[in-house]
Write an enzyme that holds these catalytic residues in place. Structure first.
Site, PDB file in Angstrom:
ATOM      1  N   GLN A 119       0.812  -1.215   0.000  1.00  0.00           N
ATOM      2  CA  GLN A 119       0.000   0.000   0.000  1.00  0.00           C
ATOM      3  C   GLN A 119       0.845   1.265   0.000  1.00  0.00           C
ATOM      4  O   GLN A 119       0.314   2.373  -0.061  1.00  0.00           O
ATOM      5  CB  GLN A 119      -0.906   0.005   1.232  1.00  0.00           C
ATOM      6  N   HIS A 136      -1.368   0.035   5.797  1.00  0.00           N
ATOM      7  CA  HIS A 136      -1.969   0.950   6.777  1.00  0.00           C
ATOM      8  C   HIS A 136      -1.078   2.145   7.107  1.00  0.00           C
ATOM      9  O   HIS A 136      -0.906   2.519   8.258  1.00  0.00           O
ATOM     10  CB  HIS A 136      -2.329   0.205   8.062  1.00  0.00           C
ATOM     11  N   GLU A 188     -15.750   2.738   9.013  1.00  0.00           N
ATOM     12  CA  GLU A 188     -16.331   3.784   9.852  1.00  0.00           C
ATOM     13  C   GLU A 188     -16.248   5.163   9.218  1.00  0.00           C
ATOM     14  O   GLU A 188     -15.297   5.470   8.501  1.00  0.00           O
ATOM     15  CB  GLU A 188     -15.579   3.862  11.189  1.00  0.00           C
ATOM     16  N   TYR A 231     -10.038 -10.757  10.627  1.00  0.00           N
ATOM     17  CA  TYR A 231      -9.974 -11.674   9.498  1.00  0.00           C
ATOM     18  C   TYR A 231      -9.853 -13.104  10.014  1.00  0.00           C
ATOM     19  O   TYR A 231      -9.091 -13.375  10.937  1.00  0.00           O
ATOM     20  CB  TYR A 231      -8.801 -11.328   8.588  1.00  0.00           C
TER      21      TYR A 231
END
Length: 371
Positions: free
Chosen positions: A93, A156, A248, A269
């Site tokens: 990412q 992240h 969220e 997960y």
């Protein structure tokens, strides 16, 4: 737009947590409706991530995860590469992330840099955009903030940026898939940070008296925060990816703890239980959540006139949700409103005339105008 005072600048029935010891109140998912907009492709990229308009015209900056930065004409789609972009570590990412126009028209970038061994972390810095004979360069680039500690893994990072009406720079720092750092005070992972434009702790921060890295904290207990924006009333809205479910939208309030990884309206997960938010009322609960996940990315609070029915509402993208989503905002409350089927949406931005621009994960830049 992701600014406070800088708006317009370059800038399923009963929904329960998939596990947990208490039921989450029902949240109906609006049906996918007909689109009140027409979609015009403008340009294409390889790995687009973020977009910000330059002042006074139709040019915008678009970042690509693989390390490229472009000046793009939002009408014609003409693209010019920007030289002088710092080297970034591209893996998973990670790569080049957000682009925002800050005070004094500085160009702020977030990106990932490598550390010792196989570690990495996000950084934020700024430079000056210089135009010369049709060419663009980023000059005098200076890193002003770093994620700490650098850790292993390539997920992240979050590293979204917004400037607030107080003049502060707000930076999202993800938990780097390490869970517990979001609740720990020895580093700035899993936090929303309030900093000066030079990357120092902003005076009056909630944990300022603790000193050290805690002086950066504005809120804690976050997971992977990929959207942050100020509403015209000065309230700060943020969204983040939950684990398996539990994505969220949060109203960010100074000094609050949002509970990750102690609570979530999703599950780990593989099905491991996480207590739902209602079981721990000391943690700030989300205003809106999704089960199953939509993988939110990109967020603005719309302030234009082309779509008056959206004014003051959140527009956000869905990656796995493959949609553009509108969240109705009324003061400090929010609820699901519209969801329009599209491709994977990475970024949402507002144009100078009130148009909405979207970056698809597949590469296209799209312009939305009234149907």
């Amino acid at each position: 737009m992701r600014f406070g005072t800088l708006h317009g600048v370059m800038a399923f029935g009963l929904a329960l947590s998939s596990c947990g010891t208490a039921a989450v109140p029902a949240q109906d998912q609006p049906a996918e409706g007909s689109q009140p907009f027409k979609v015009t492709p403008v340009a294409s990229f390889d790995t687009p991530w973020a977009m910000a308009f330059l002042p006074g015209g139709r040019d915008a900056l678009v970042s690509e995860k693989d390390g490229r930065l472009w000046v793009v004409n939002a009408d014609t789609g003409a693209k010019t590469a920007v030289s002088g972009v710092p080297a970034v570590k591209v893996a998973g990412q990670g790569g080049l992330g957000d682009v925002v126009v800050g005070p004094q028209n500085r160009i702020y970038l977030s990106f990932v840099e490598g550390g010792a061994g196989e570690t990495s972390g996000a950084v934020v810095g700024y430079g000056r955009l210089v135009a010369n004979a049709g060419a663009y360069a980023l000059q005098d680039f200076k890193i002003v903030w770093r994620q700490a500690p650098k850790v292993s893994g390539n997920g992240h990072f979050s590293h979204r940026i917004a400037f607030g009406p107080d003049g502060a720079m707000y930076v999202t720092s993800g938990d780097r898939q390490k869970f517990q750092p979001a609740q720990e005070t020895t580093g700035n992972l899993g936090k929303v940070l309030r900093l000066t434009p030079e990357g120092q702790p902003f005076p009056g921060n909630p944990w300022a008296a603790k000193g050290g890295v805690q002086a950066q904290f504005y809120s804690i207990g976050h997971r992977n925060l990929l959207g942050i924006a100020f509403a015209p009333d000065g309230r700060l809205w943020e969204h983040e990816m939950g684990p398996q479910g539990g994505d969220e939208v949060n109203l960010i309030v100074a000094g609050k703890n949002y509970g990750w990884p102690v609570v979530s309206n999703g599950s780990n997960y593989g099905g491991g239980d996480i207590p739902d938010h209602p079981t721990r009322p000391e943690f700030e609960a989300p205003k809106v959540w999704w089960n199953p996940s939509i993988s939110p990315a990109g967020l603005i609070v719309y302030s234009g006139d082309l779509f008056p029915q959206w004014k003051g509402d959140i527009l956000m993208g869905g990656l796995s949700g493959e949609s553009l989503i509108r969240i109705d905002v009324n003061g400090d409350q929010a609820s699901k409103a519209d969801r329009w089927k599209m491709e994977r949406i990475r970024e949402v931005e507002q144009g100078p005339k009130g148009e909405v621009y979207l970056l698809e994960d597949s590469g296209r830049l799209l312009r939305l105008t009234p149907a």
